[in-house]
Design a protein around this motif. Structure first.
Motif, PDB file in Angstrom:
ATOM      1  N   ASN A  27       0.822  -1.202   0.000  1.00  0.00           N
ATOM      2  CA  ASN A  27       0.000   0.000   0.000  1.00  0.00           C
ATOM      3  C   ASN A  27       0.862   1.261   0.000  1.00  0.00           C
ATOM      4  O   ASN A  27       2.083   1.211   0.218  1.00  0.00           O
ATOM      5  N   PRO A 155      -4.339  -0.449   6.980  1.00  0.00           N
ATOM      6  CA  PRO A 155      -4.556   0.891   6.422  1.00  0.00           C
ATOM      7  C   PRO A 155      -4.315   2.014   7.416  1.00  0.00           C
ATOM      8  O   PRO A 155      -3.806   3.081   7.044  1.00  0.00           O
ATOM      9  N   LEU A 178      -7.179   4.159   1.228  1.00  0.00           N
ATOM     10  CA  LEU A 178      -6.131   3.231   1.637  1.00  0.00           C
ATOM     11  C   LEU A 178      -6.721   1.874   2.006  1.00  0.00           C
ATOM     12  O   LEU A 178      -6.111   0.826   1.738  1.00  0.00           O
ATOM     13  N   HIS A 182      -5.837  -1.564   0.196  1.00  0.00           N
ATOM     14  CA  HIS A 182      -5.451  -2.714   1.015  1.00  0.00           C
ATOM     15  C   HIS A 182      -6.227  -3.959   0.590  1.00  0.00           C
ATOM     16  O   HIS A 182      -5.645  -5.044   0.391  1.00  0.00           O
ATOM     17  N   HIS A 185      -4.944  -5.266  -2.741  1.00  0.00           N
ATOM     18  CA  HIS A 185      -3.672  -5.984  -2.579  1.00  0.00           C
ATOM     19  C   HIS A 185      -3.901  -7.356  -1.940  1.00  0.00           C
ATOM     20  O   HIS A 185      -3.269  -8.348  -2.335  1.00  0.00           O
TER      21      HIS A 185
END
Length: 234
Positions: A27, A155, A178, A182, A185
């Motif tokens: 991130n 995050p 974020l 996250h 990902h």
């Protein structure tokens, strides 16, 4: 504790023309540049940071800033330029035995482009054009990929880090964004819902600086072993 997902790390005991290529993923604020700096002491490792300075100066235009300030207008040209600059890094020749890259075309495609589509900053037509580009690259250009290091964070931690480092372009980045990155990902690297071009080594990147170095050291055996021996320091 670090762990490797799905497949074992490829051996470097046999000769290979391409360097052992590692993508450092995570991130915003996960510590990717700090991770790369840990490997500066090794003399046969080539480090490639994310080409942010290119994005900040496209013949005098800060495309990075425009993307955050006017996302609906600039998300597509920005991501197109990201694709170009990342492809330049992927294909750049190095005589070093190990190549460490901050992010890759894969995270651009599976995380950031998907977030833009979900947030309606990238029109479906523009998204489809990006996919055509990625498909062409995937089918016609060899992207060396031997290992992905996932700097896994929460995050809330990276939000505080991002605020502390104070990049002006990131002033508008929210905690919700974020969290979205996250999840993307995680879907890609932890759950394998998107194509992973290489094995994934997961490191706990939430740790404070005085402890994170232990995680970096644990990654060395996966990254530095080349031709059966560890690469020496400078």
């Amino acid at each position: 504790m670090s762990k490797v997902l799905k497949t074992s790390i490829p051996s470097l005991s046999s000769p290979r023309k391409a360097p052992f290529t590692v993508f450092i993923e995570g991130n915003i604020g996960a510590g990717k540049t700090t991770f790369l700096n840990h490997f500066k002491k090794y003399d046969d490792v080539r480090l490639y940071t994310e080409p942010v300075e290119k994005w900040r100066n496209v013949q005098g235009i800060n495309l990075f800033e425009l993307m955050y300030k006017e996302s609906h207008k600039w998300a597509f040209p920005f991501q197109t330029y990201v694709t170009l600059t990342m492809l330049q890094t992927h294909t750049e020749y190095t005589s070093k035995r190990v190549k460490l890259m901050e992010r890759s075309l894969y995270s651009a495609r599976h995380c950031f482009v998907e977030a833009m589509l979900a947030n309606n900053t990238l029109h479906k037509g523009m998204y489809n054009i990006m996919q055509e580009w990625y498909n062409y690259i995937n089918e016609n250009i060899h992207i060396q990929a031997d290992l992905i290091v996932y700097l896994r964070t929460t995050p809330e931690v990276v939000y505080e880090r991002m605020k502390a480092r104070g990049r002006s372009e990131e002033d508008s980045v929210s905690l919700d964004y974020l969290k979205q990155l996250h999840d993307l990902h995680e879907d890609w690297l932890m759950h394998g819902r998107k194509h992973r071009p290489a094995p994934v080594l997961v490191l706990n990147a939430d740790l404070d600086m005085d402890k994170i170095c232990d995680e970096y050291v644990r990654s060395e055996s996966s990254i530095l072993r080349s031709q059966g021996q560890f690469i020496s320091t400078n």
